[in-house]
Design a protein around this motif. Structure first.
Motif, PDB file in Angstrom:
ATOM      1  N   ASP A  84      -3.659   7.335   1.236  1.00 44.02           N
ATOM      2  CA  ASP A  84      -3.902   6.068   0.537  1.00 44.02           C
ATOM      3  C   ASP A  84      -3.017   4.956   1.100  1.00 44.02           C
ATOM      4  O   ASP A  84      -3.443   3.801   1.204  1.00 44.02           O
ATOM      5  CB  ASP A  84      -3.658   6.238  -0.969  1.00 44.02           C
ATOM      6  CG  ASP A  84      -4.700   7.156  -1.606  1.00 44.02           C
ATOM      7  OD1 ASP A  84      -5.696   7.470  -0.924  1.00 44.02           O
ATOM      8  OD2 ASP A  84      -4.509   7.561  -2.766  1.00 44.02           O
ATOM      9  N   GLU A 107      -4.280   1.522   2.892  1.00 44.66           N
ATOM     10  CA  GLU A 107      -3.869   0.146   2.595  1.00 44.66           C
ATOM     11  C   GLU A 107      -3.291  -0.534   3.833  1.00 44.66           C
ATOM     12  O   GLU A 107      -3.607  -1.684   4.133  1.00 44.66           O
ATOM     13  CB  GLU A 107      -2.836   0.126   1.450  1.00 44.66           C
ATOM     14  CG  GLU A 107      -3.387   0.573   0.087  1.00 44.66           C
ATOM     15  CD  GLU A 107      -4.586  -0.243  -0.385  1.00 44.66           C
ATOM     16  OE1 GLU A 107      -4.753  -1.403   0.046  1.00 44.66           O
ATOM     17  OE2 GLU A 107      -5.390   0.292  -1.193  1.00 44.66           O
ATOM     18  N   VAL A 151      -7.908   6.201  -5.268  1.00 47.66           N
ATOM     19  CA  VAL A 151      -7.407   6.414  -6.629  1.00 47.66           C
ATOM     20  C   VAL A 151      -6.340   7.503  -6.577  1.00 47.66           C
ATOM     21  O   VAL A 151      -6.580   8.551  -5.969  1.00 47.66           O
ATOM     22  CB  VAL A 151      -8.559   6.882  -7.552  1.00 47.66           C
ATOM     23  CG1 VAL A 151      -8.069   7.011  -8.972  1.00 47.66           C
ATOM     24  CG2 VAL A 151      -9.731   5.939  -7.459  1.00 47.66           C
ATOM     25  N   SER A 152      -5.206   7.272  -7.186  1.00 51.58           N
ATOM     26  CA  SER A 152      -4.102   8.235  -7.099  1.00 51.58           C
ATOM     27  C   SER A 152      -4.505   9.639  -7.542  1.00 51.58           C
ATOM     28  O   SER A 152      -4.819   9.877  -8.711  1.00 51.58           O
ATOM     29  CB  SER A 152      -2.921   7.758  -7.943  1.00 51.58           C
ATOM     30  OG  SER A 152      -1.999   8.816  -8.097  1.00 51.58           O
ATOM     31  N   PHE A 175      -5.892   4.463 -16.123  1.00 51.82           N
ATOM     32  CA  PHE A 175      -5.629   3.628 -14.945  1.00 51.82           C
ATOM     33  C   PHE A 175      -5.528   2.149 -15.316  1.00 51.82           C
ATOM     34  O   PHE A 175      -4.730   1.413 -14.763  1.00 51.82           O
ATOM     35  CB  PHE A 175      -6.698   3.854 -13.872  1.00 51.82           C
ATOM     36  CG  PHE A 175      -6.497   5.138 -13.126  1.00 51.82           C
ATOM     37  CD1 PHE A 175      -5.454   5.267 -12.214  1.00 51.82           C
ATOM     38  CD2 PHE A 175      -7.315   6.235 -13.350  1.00 51.82           C
ATOM     39  CE1 PHE A 175      -5.243   6.458 -11.531  1.00 51.82           C
ATOM     40  CE2 PHE A 175      -7.113   7.425 -12.674  1.00 51.82           C
ATOM     41  CZ  PHE A 175      -6.068   7.548 -11.770  1.00 51.82           C
ATOM     42  N   GLU A 176      -6.340   1.756 -16.295  1.00 45.65           N
ATOM     43  CA  GLU A 176      -6.301   0.368 -16.769  1.00 45.65           C
ATOM     44  C   GLU A 176      -4.894   0.046 -17.284  1.00 45.65           C
ATOM     45  O   GLU A 176      -4.304  -0.976 -16.931  1.00 45.65           O
ATOM     46  CB  GLU A 176      -7.333   0.218 -17.896  1.00 45.65           C
ATOM     47  CG  GLU A 176      -7.811  -1.200 -18.158  1.00 45.65           C
ATOM     48  CD  GLU A 176      -8.741  -1.718 -17.076  1.00 45.65           C
ATOM     49  OE1 GLU A 176      -8.447  -2.790 -16.554  1.00 45.65           O
ATOM     50  OE2 GLU A 176      -9.745  -1.032 -16.742  1.00 45.65           O
ATOM     51  N   SER A 194      -4.524  -0.573 -12.844  1.00 41.93           N
ATOM     52  CA  SER A 194      -5.593  -0.475 -11.834  1.00 41.93           C
ATOM     53  C   SER A 194      -6.946  -0.480 -12.525  1.00 41.93           C
ATOM     54  O   SER A 194      -7.195   0.320 -13.430  1.00 41.93           O
ATOM     55  CB  SER A 194      -5.456   0.805 -11.014  1.00 41.93           C
ATOM     56  OG  SER A 194      -4.175   0.879 -10.456  1.00 41.93           O
ATOM     57  N   HIS A 195      -7.800  -1.340 -12.055  1.00 34.74           N
ATOM     58  CA  HIS A 195      -9.124  -1.430 -12.655  1.00 34.74           C
ATOM     59  C   HIS A 195     -10.140  -0.723 -11.755  1.00 34.74           C
ATOM     60  O   HIS A 195     -10.302  -1.073 -10.600  1.00 34.74           O
ATOM     61  CB  HIS A 195      -9.507  -2.900 -12.847  1.00 34.74           C
ATOM     62  CG  HIS A 195     -10.844  -3.063 -13.467  1.00 34.74           C
ATOM     63  ND1 HIS A 195     -11.070  -2.826 -14.808  1.00 34.74           N
ATOM     64  CD2 HIS A 195     -12.031  -3.407 -12.930  1.00 34.74           C
ATOM     65  CE1 HIS A 195     -12.345  -3.023 -15.069  1.00 34.74           C
ATOM     66  NE2 HIS A 195     -12.955  -3.374 -13.947  1.00 34.74           N
ATOM     67  N   TYR A 196     -10.789   0.309 -12.292  1.00 37.04           N
ATOM     68  CA  TYR A 196     -11.786   1.056 -11.520  1.00 37.04           C
ATOM     69  C   TYR A 196     -13.098   1.168 -12.287  1.00 37.04           C
ATOM     70  O   TYR A 196     -13.112   1.065 -13.505  1.00 37.04           O
ATOM     71  CB  TYR A 196     -11.296   2.482 -11.242  1.00 37.04           C
ATOM     72  CG  TYR A 196     -10.068   2.586 -10.379  1.00 37.04           C
ATOM     73  CD1 TYR A 196     -10.052   2.084  -9.087  1.00 37.04           C
ATOM     74  CD2 TYR A 196      -8.918   3.223 -10.864  1.00 37.04           C
ATOM     75  CE1 TYR A 196      -8.920   2.196  -8.297  1.00 37.04           C
ATOM     76  CE2 TYR A 196      -7.785   3.339 -10.066  1.00 37.04           C
ATOM     77  CZ  TYR A 196      -7.789   2.825  -8.788  1.00 37.04           C
ATOM     78  OH  TYR A 196      -6.677   2.938  -8.018  1.00 37.04           O
TER      79      TYR A 196
END
Ligand SMILES: [Zn+2]
Length: 518
Positions: free
Chosen positions: A334, A338, A365-366, A388-389, A393-395
């Motif tokens: 990951d 990035e 995603v972790s 995650f929110e 992090s928004h997924y």
């Protein structure tokens, strides 16, 4: 420069101006194919991609050596399989009767995994090629050049060979037409008419074969290899490093390629073997330390698996990990993902580019957090998205599905000891064993968590300040404090990072486990 680019440029330098470059690989399907065998495949795949990037056409040919003899009884087949010893693997039945043959079972499984990895090869089944007579001209050539071949092979042996051996030498193996076994002995050879007569020691059958139309004759491996190079026009082939040592089979095959088949041998790329780390418990005992690509893909996202191979030069050994270190692998992937956005020319970025799969996108995603939380939220995807929110992090659900499934498979099959779950009721027994000071820490923690919301960085800092002894907090008291929390939440001595844990879940999920009277 990435190793695949360097090998591609070297190939163009050695063989310039070819309209199409042919890459070959091969595996004997005498049992489940180990994930380490992927190195044979992906070395070709990456170099071929690098070659395509230079505007060249490539052809990727993978040979299934299923015309090799069934030489020993694997432990997972019935004992009566001894009756098939000496037949081609392609003629040994599948023990579960689900595939046309024993070989096909392993071929199909491996081919499916290659499809999952986005790898597209032309598959060649050696049994079909030999039995169709396609190799007959190559066989005839070997028979007519038998003395030359004998001398080449002898030149790599330290032992002297006799003239009798030399005149009796015939570089072919025959499978009996009646019982399919290779228990045949050659009775007569007619070099003018190119016929061979044999007798089978198993069933007594006798036959005279016209070598120009041979459909049950096979070449021994060191001759079969260069014959196929000539047949497929192979330019590049990777292989285990033992083949490449001085006097090894690649040397013998190369001499035969030049002197008998009149071709230039392909560029041979030796590779180191791939080890396996962390295979324990259920997986280890069921597979005997063997992991197939399909099993590996249960926990590795295809791109991550490709990337692990892409970033290491073929001549460097490495271990594929399936234990807790898998978190690190995903984290590194990951991070590279990035970083590659910032620096597209780095070797990391190139390894990633070579690992992309057409038609797919990766969302980093972790994996660590998926593995930490998926069990606590009972696999509920909506609740995972909330986790995650809360962590910032928004997924979308589709972003996390694939890795969430892999995290679940990992916890189930590879690392059940890492599976954590919140206790249903407060751990009264353990609480009773705590000292007054330790109880005060828990009271302070509970008060702090209910006074939220706090940000992740606030919680991470504040947690460390809670466990004080005479107004001082030390790493020892912190360690003790965290261990107490793990016992109260999960009844375990270890667990996820607590700052992340407390901020990822709403307090109603855990506060009751930290609230005690008196
Ligand atoms: Zn026979």
């Amino acid at each position: 420069v990435h190793w695949a680019d360097r090998l591609a440029e070297n190939l163009i330098k050695e063989v310039p101006d070819l309209s199409t470059y042919t890459f070959a690989s091969g595996i004997t399907p005498s049992g489940a194919v180990h994930v380490g065998n992927l190195r044979d495949i992906v070395t070709n795949w990456f170099v071929a991609r690098a070659l395509k990037d230079r505007g060249k056409n490539v052809r990727l040919v993978h040979s299934w050596d299923d015309y090799d003899r069934f030489r020993k009884i694997p432990k997972d087949v019935p004992a009566h399989y001894a009756e098939f010893l000496g037949k081609p693997i392609s003629k040994v039945p599948d023990p579960k009767d689900e595939f046309p043959s024993y070989a096909a079972r392993f071929e199909r499984a491996f081919e499916r995994s290659l499809a999952d990895l986005g790898i597209d090869f032309e598959f060649r089944y050696q049994s079909m090629l030999y039995e169709s007579g396609a190799y007959s001209p190559g066989i005839v050539k070997a028979v007519l050049s038998r003395t030359q071949i004998f001398d080449i092979i002898s030149s790599y042996r330290s032992q002297e060979s006799s003239l009798d051996e030399r005149s009796a030498y015939l570089p072919i193996e025959i499978y009996c037409r009646v019982c399919d076994k290779d228990t045949t002995s050659i009775q007569r050879v007619d070099f003018d008419n190119l016929t061979v007569s044999y007798r089978c020691k198993s069933c007594g059958a006798e036959e005279t074969i016209d070598l120009r139309k041979a459909t049950n004759v096979k070449l021994p491996w060191k001759i079969d290899w260069p014959m196929r190079w000539a047949y497929e026009h192979v330019n590049f082939e990777p292989g285990g490093k033992d083949h490449a040592t001085k006097g090894g089979s690649f040397w013998v095959a190369s001499d035969i390629a030049r002197q008998v088949y009149g071709i230039t041998p392909p560029i041979f790329q030796p590779y180191e073997f791939v080890g396996l780390k962390g295979l324990v418990g259920k997986m280890s005992s069921s597979s005997g330390d063997l992991l197939t690509p399909a099993q590996t893909l249960q926990v590795y996202q295809p791109e991550v698996l490709l990337w692990i191979f892409a970033r290491v030069h073929p001549t460097k050994a490495f271990n594929l990990v399936v234990d807790k270190q898998l978190f690190q692998v995903y984290d590194e992937f990951d991070r590279a993902f990035e970083n590659s956005k910032k620096d597209v020319s780095s070797a990391d970025a190139r390894s990633l580019a070579l690992s992309t799969i057409c038609g797919r996108t990766v969302v980093p995603v972790s994996f660590r957090q998926l593995a930490s939380f998926t069990n606590i939220v009972k696999g509920n995807r909506r609740a995972l998205l909330d986790v995650f929110e809360r962590l910032g992090s928004h997924y979308q659900e589709s972003d996390i599905c694939e890795r969430a499934e892999k995290a679940e498979a990992w916890l189930r099959d590879f690392a059940p000891e890492e599976k954590i779950d919140l206790l249903v009721a407060p751990n009264q027994t353990f609480y009773a064993s705590l000292s007054q000071i330790e109880r005060d820490w828990i009271t302070a923690l509970s008060a702090y968590l209910s006074s939220g919301p706090h940000t992740l960085s606030e919680i991470s800092t504040d947690l460390y300040a809670i466990p004080q002894l005479e107004n001082v907090t030390s790493p020892d008291t912190q360690k003790r404090f965290f261990r107490i929390i793990y016992r109260l939440l999960f009844d375990r001595d270890q667990g996820p990072r607590l700052g992340t844990f407390f901020s990822a879940l709403t307090p109603d999920r855990y506060l009751h486990l930290l609230s005690f009277r008196g």
